[in-house]
Design an enzyme around this catalytic site. Sequence first.
Site, short mmCIF file in Angstrom:
data_model
loop_
_atom_site.label_atom_id
_atom_site.label_comp_id
_atom_site.label_asym_id
_atom_site.label_seq_id
_atom_site.Cartn_x
_atom_site.Cartn_y
_atom_site.Cartn_z
N LYS A 277 -6.21 5.88 -1.98
CA LYS A 277 -5.88 6.02 -0.55
C LYS A 277 -5.52 7.46 -0.20
O LYS A 277 -5.64 7.87 0.96
CB LYS A 277 -4.76 5.06 -0.16
N SER B 5 10.34 14.08 -4.14
CA SER B 5 10.85 13.19 -3.10
C SER B 5 10.90 11.73 -3.54
O SER B 5 11.91 11.05 -3.33
CB SER B 5 10.00 13.35 -1.83
#
EC number: 1.1.1.94
Length: 343
Positions: free
Chosen positions: A193, A15
Amino acid sequence: MTQEKHNAAILGGGSFGTAMASILAANGHNVNLWVRDPETAAAINIDRENTRYLPGAELPKEVTATDSLEEALGGASMVFVAIPSKAFAEVLEQARQWVPDEAVVISCTKGIYADGFLLMSELLHQYWPHTRIGVLSGPNLAKEVVEQKFTGTVIASPDETLRQTVQNALSCDYFRVYDNPDIYGVELGGALKNIYAVASGMAAAIGVGENSRSFLITRALAEMSRFAVKLGANPMTFLGLSGVGDLIATCTSSLSRNYQVGFQLGEGKTLEQAIECLGQTAEGINTIKLVADKAAELDVYMPLATALYKIVYHGQPLELMIQNLMSGEYKHDVEFQLGAFTS
């Protein structure tokens, strides 16, 4: 100012690689998009769409998909590497002979390589030492990028000319590129993260409130910066797009792959079932174990990451994460200690 036109290679047809190809082509650059499967390459060239990863997003005619690394890299002045961390070194080795000298090479992969706890830029220096290396990171959900929803990102490198080159190549009216010389901090932010996005997805699945989610995200930022400073990064980097910006986007959006996996786990699915449902790579799953082990080695206090490791890999109950958050040792609210940073 007239923008310099580049021959750009994108390694990785997932993606984000597809999103980068779309931006570069729309900005007038010639783009070769490397994918492993020849049938996928043919389908992209015919249909002008990556139906597996970004269905419905039309790719500009300047994007040419190929399964040949030699063809993708031939004459490239810029190379964007968007390969999952597990396969990163393998692809670098395969492509080594075709990478042009002095090419600008940008890692777009937010992960950590298990063998030696290496970031992707460190692998690039090992395998392609003759290139100029940077890292692109920020709150950049690929679906929103190709939908041209205005977005900010960060190009990090100690090479100022490289940063300016990438800013000029990628910037447009919906994609703004900031720069930062702290390549290590920017790259660590992108990798770390992902852990907390998994945690946030799990918390959402059990119905925690907004107070709880804000608490979780803020303490996650404290853990990230604490860990990064121990490894030599600038803590102030974590107050920017590649730190708190990326953390917020990934921990609050159902478009985030790591959030999706966490949500599935929170609903009671096994890790194998959650990954199968996703059908794509969620870097956070691999990163959880690597960071938990490294934190123990370095004696860095990371109660969330430690609890998440025990939940995901050892079947401990989700309540352990909440317990660790609520009953751990008392800390200052703000822990950005600039004195601990040495450049």
